[in-house]
Design an enzyme around this catalytic site. Structure first.
Site, PDB file in Angstrom:
ATOM      1  N   ASN A  71      -4.797   2.069  -1.473  1.00  0.00           N
ATOM      2  CA  ASN A  71      -5.527   0.762  -1.721  1.00  0.00           C
ATOM      3  C   ASN A  71      -6.226   0.781  -3.114  1.00  0.00           C
ATOM      4  OD1 ASN A  71      -7.859   1.957  -1.094  1.00  0.00           O
ATOM      5  ND2 ASN A  71      -8.663   0.181  -0.076  1.00  0.00           N
ATOM      6  N   MET A  77      -9.819  -5.872  12.337  1.00  0.00           N
ATOM      7  CA  MET A  77      -9.996  -5.689  10.634  1.00  0.00           C
ATOM      8  C   MET A  77      -9.872  -6.975   9.884  1.00  0.00           C
ATOM      9  SD  MET A  77      -8.049  -2.178   9.673  1.00  0.00           S
ATOM     10  CE  MET A  77      -8.197  -0.571  10.320  1.00  0.00           C
ATOM     11  N   LYS A 105       0.795  -1.198   0.094  1.00  0.00           N
ATOM     12  CA  LYS A 105      -0.120   0.110  -0.079  1.00  0.00           C
ATOM     13  C   LYS A 105       0.686   1.142   0.076  1.00  0.00           C
ATOM     14  CE  LYS A 105      -4.112  -1.792   1.957  1.00  0.00           C
ATOM     15  NZ  LYS A 105      -4.973  -1.970   2.949  1.00  0.00           N
ATOM     16  N   GLY A 143     -13.743  -8.057  10.490  1.00  0.00           N
ATOM     17  CA  GLY A 143     -13.717  -6.884   9.448  1.00  0.00           C
ATOM     18  C   GLY A 143     -14.257  -6.950   8.297  1.00  0.00           C
ATOM     19  N   ASP A 191      -9.910   2.433   2.595  1.00  0.00           N
ATOM     20  CA  ASP A 191      -9.943   1.805   3.811  1.00  0.00           C
ATOM     21  C   ASP A 191     -10.737   2.686   4.884  1.00  0.00           C
ATOM     22  OD1 ASP A 191      -8.811  -0.380   2.790  1.00  0.00           O
ATOM     23  OD2 ASP A 191      -6.597   0.178   3.505  1.00  0.00           O
ATOM     24  N   GLY A 206      -1.634  -1.048  15.821  1.00  0.00           N
ATOM     25  CA  GLY A 206      -0.965  -1.179  14.505  1.00  0.00           C
ATOM     26  C   GLY A 206      -0.310   0.144  14.093  1.00  0.00           C
ATOM     27  N   ASN A 240       1.600   0.291  19.265  1.00  0.00           N
ATOM     28  CA  ASN A 240       2.439  -0.617  18.108  1.00  0.00           C
ATOM     29  C   ASN A 240       3.490  -1.274  18.709  1.00  0.00           C
ATOM     30  OD1 ASN A 240       2.433  -1.634  15.396  1.00  0.00           O
ATOM     31  ND2 ASN A 240       4.434  -0.574  14.999  1.00  0.00           N
TER      32      ASN A 240
HETATM   33  P1  NDP Z   1       1.139  -3.927   7.396  1.00  0.00           P
HETATM   34  O1  NDP Z   1       2.021  -5.251   7.232  1.00  0.00           O
HETATM   35  O2  NDP Z   1       1.185  -2.691   6.805  1.00  0.00           O
HETATM   36  O3  NDP Z   1       1.217  -3.464   9.190  1.00  0.00           O
HETATM   37  C1  NDP Z   1       1.062  -4.798  10.032  1.00  0.00           C
HETATM   38  C2  NDP Z   1       1.080  -3.917  11.459  1.00  0.00           C
HETATM   39  O4  NDP Z   1       1.013  -5.094  12.284  1.00  0.00           O
HETATM   40  C3  NDP Z   1       2.384  -3.355  11.895  1.00  0.00           C
HETATM   41  O5  NDP Z   1       2.043  -2.456  12.861  1.00  0.00           O
HETATM   42  C4  NDP Z   1       3.033  -4.604  12.974  1.00  0.00           C
HETATM   43  O6  NDP Z   1       3.771  -3.840  13.702  1.00  0.00           O
HETATM   44  C5  NDP Z   1       1.577  -5.242  13.294  1.00  0.00           C
HETATM   45  N1  NDP Z   1       1.981  -6.639  13.809  1.00  0.00           N
HETATM   46  C6  NDP Z   1       2.261  -7.749  12.827  1.00  0.00           C
HETATM   47  N2  NDP Z   1       2.312  -8.932  13.555  1.00  0.00           N
HETATM   48  C7  NDP Z   1       2.099  -8.608  14.823  1.00  0.00           C
HETATM   49  C8  NDP Z   1       1.937  -9.364  16.062  1.00  0.00           C
HETATM   50  N3  NDP Z   1       2.172 -10.810  15.805  1.00  0.00           N
HETATM   51  N4  NDP Z   1       1.665  -8.691  17.041  1.00  0.00           N
HETATM   52  C9  NDP Z   1       1.568  -7.439  17.012  1.00  0.00           C
HETATM   53  N5  NDP Z   1       1.705  -6.577  16.235  1.00  0.00           N
HETATM   54  C10 NDP Z   1       1.868  -7.192  14.785  1.00  0.00           C
HETATM   55  O7  NDP Z   1      -0.100  -4.760   7.396  1.00  0.00           O
HETATM   56  P2  NDP Z   1      -1.776  -3.675   6.956  1.00  0.00           P
HETATM   57  O8  NDP Z   1      -1.739  -2.592   7.924  1.00  0.00           O
HETATM   58  O9  NDP Z   1      -1.725  -3.734   5.464  1.00  0.00           O
HETATM   59  O10 NDP Z   1      -2.877  -4.812   7.555  1.00  0.00           O
HETATM   60  C11 NDP Z   1      -3.087  -5.116   8.763  1.00  0.00           C
HETATM   61  C12 NDP Z   1      -4.295  -5.948   8.974  1.00  0.00           C
HETATM   62  O11 NDP Z   1      -5.534  -5.223   8.491  1.00  0.00           O
HETATM   63  C13 NDP Z   1      -4.143  -7.315   8.315  1.00  0.00           C
HETATM   64  O12 NDP Z   1      -5.015  -8.252   9.130  1.00  0.00           O
HETATM   65  C14 NDP Z   1      -5.396  -6.902   7.025  1.00  0.00           C
HETATM   66  O13 NDP Z   1      -6.034  -8.083   6.658  1.00  0.00           O
HETATM   67  C15 NDP Z   1      -6.301  -6.070   7.589  1.00  0.00           C
HETATM   68  N6  NDP Z   1      -6.848  -5.186   6.649  1.00  0.00           N
HETATM   69  C16 NDP Z   1      -8.418  -5.439   6.746  1.00  0.00           C
HETATM   70  C17 NDP Z   1      -9.132  -4.706   5.841  1.00  0.00           C
HETATM   71  C18 NDP Z   1     -10.354  -4.888   5.690  1.00  0.00           C
HETATM   72  O14 NDP Z   1     -11.156  -4.348   4.717  1.00  0.00           O
HETATM   73  N7  NDP Z   1     -11.414  -5.630   6.461  1.00  0.00           N
HETATM   74  C19 NDP Z   1      -8.564  -3.595   5.013  1.00  0.00           C
HETATM   75  C20 NDP Z   1      -7.074  -3.418   5.310  1.00  0.00           C
HETATM   76  C21 NDP Z   1      -6.486  -4.230   6.101  1.00  0.00           C
HETATM   77  P3  NDP Z   1       5.291  -3.581  13.798  1.00  0.00           P
HETATM   78  O15 NDP Z   1       5.207  -2.096  12.937  1.00  0.00           O
HETATM   79  O16 NDP Z   1       5.687  -3.536  15.033  1.00  0.00           O
HETATM   80  O17 NDP Z   1       6.031  -4.578  12.963  1.00  0.00           O
END
Ligand code: NDP
Length: 284
Positions: free
Chosen positions: A94, A221, A73, A245, A109, A134, A158
């Site tokens: 997106n 989500m 994204k 979500g 989003d 996040g 985060n």
């Molecule tokens: P990104 O990869 O951009 O971001 C991931 C985030 O999750 C980061 O902040 C990361 O933290 C954190 N993270 C990853 N693993 C863990 C963990 N085990 N414990 C705690 N924090 C964690 O992903 P997106 O932002 O694009 O997507 C995030 C979620 O949102 C996904 O599940 C996606 O499917 C969902 N989504 C749903 C949508 C909907 O329409 N329902 C639309 C968009 C997204 P760090 O920075 O510390 O690594």
């Protein structure tokens, strides 16, 4: 103008991985409902392949629009000649649309989350204390639309606290927002939105129990056919409600469809259809 005999207009979702995506199913339903002649594909591309694959889709294959999902994204933004104000604010795209031979980058989003919370789930956001988990692409996309609801507080937490602090600084001109790690969260929240990718790994972010009360709505989500680790956790902590979500997924798709086709689909029947379809995005 497309006719039934002409080739359908081509759309796709690009991600890595992308096999979990429901977008082709949702857009096929929207197209049927609104009598739009289009085809919608899934395209898997690694970060190294992203720019080449997007250019080929629009400028060689004749694609009209694309949804962009994990992890592209932000990386896709540099391909856009124009960004909508909401994509600029989000710092994440997106939705791509080919307009006048140039690529427009948009972000639906935030609209999707707010529509699901306020329209489908009947949540009153004005004055609410909201915790956003996040600091990735999904979180960035929903911050400005959440702050526009006149919350009393938006706290971002985060794992990498520096990212949450930086995000909060970036949006502080829009409302009461703060960022940090999970350690120093103390009081309860009215709404906790999980925008981490933890559910995709079966994990729950390390949220202190004090953040949840019997008045808290916990919203993941992520979407699955059964509870995620986060919604399970929320129920065990006695949260008022725990929601997945699905609604955000369908509402953000409807907004992308509107950007591309100028037609607003009815999301209610499509939301029912995705919930009852046989596919499970966390396992397929
Ligand atoms: P990104 O990869 O951009 O971001 C991931 C985030 O999750 C980061 O902040 C990361 O933290 C954190 N993270 C990853 N693993 C863990 C963990 N085990 N414990 C705690 N924090 C964690 O992903 P997106 O932002 O694009 O997507 C995030 C979620 O949102 C996904 O599940 C996606 O499917 C969902 N989504 C749903 C949508 C909907 O329409 N329902 C639309 C968009 C997204 P760090 O920075 O510390 O690594």
């Amino acid at each position: 103008m497309s006719t039934a005999n002409a080739a359908p207009d081509l759309y796709a979702v690009i991600g890595y991985p992308v096999k979990q995506s429901f977008s082709p199913f949702i857009h096929a339903q929207f197209a049927r409902q609104t009598a739009q002649h289009l085809e919608y594909r899934k395209i898997e591309a690694s970060p190294d392949e992203l720019h080449g694959v997007v250019r080929k889709f629009f400028f060689e294959t004749g694609g009209k629009g694309m949804n962009v999902t994990i992890p592209h994204k932000q990386a896709v933004m540099s391909l856009c000649q124009t960004l909508t104000p909401r994509a600029q604010l989000a710092g994440a795209v997106n939705t791509l649309a080919l307009q006048g031979g140039a690529l427009l980058g948009d972000n639906t989003d935030g609209v999707g989350l707010i529509a699901d919370l306020t329209k489908n789930l009947q949540v009153h956001l004005r004055g609410a204390r909201v915790l956003l988990l996040g600091a990735g692409g999904a979180a960035r996309g929903v911050i400005a639309p959440l702050l526009a609801q006149a919350l009393s507080e938006l706290r971002i937490a985060n794992r990498d606290a520096a990212k949450a602090i930086a995000l909060a600084k970036q949006f502080q001109h829009l409302g009461a927002i703060d960022g940090g790690g999970y350690d120093n969260l103390q009081h309860e929240f009215d709404l906790i939105v999980n925008a981490t990718a933890a559910s995709l790994q079966g994990d729950v972010p390390p949220i202190p129990h004090s953040c949840v009360s019997a008045r808290t709505l916990c919203y993941d989500m992520a979407y699955a056919k059964t509870d995620t680790a986060f919604t399970n956790w929320a129920k065990q902590r006695g949260a008022a409600r725990a929601e997945l979500g699905w609604g955000m997924l369908v509402e953000q798709a409807a907004e992308s469809f509107y950007v591309w086709r100028g037609v607003r689909p009815d999301t209610d029947p499509v939301l029912k259809a995705v919930r009852s379809s046989a596919l499970d995005p966390l396992t397929t």
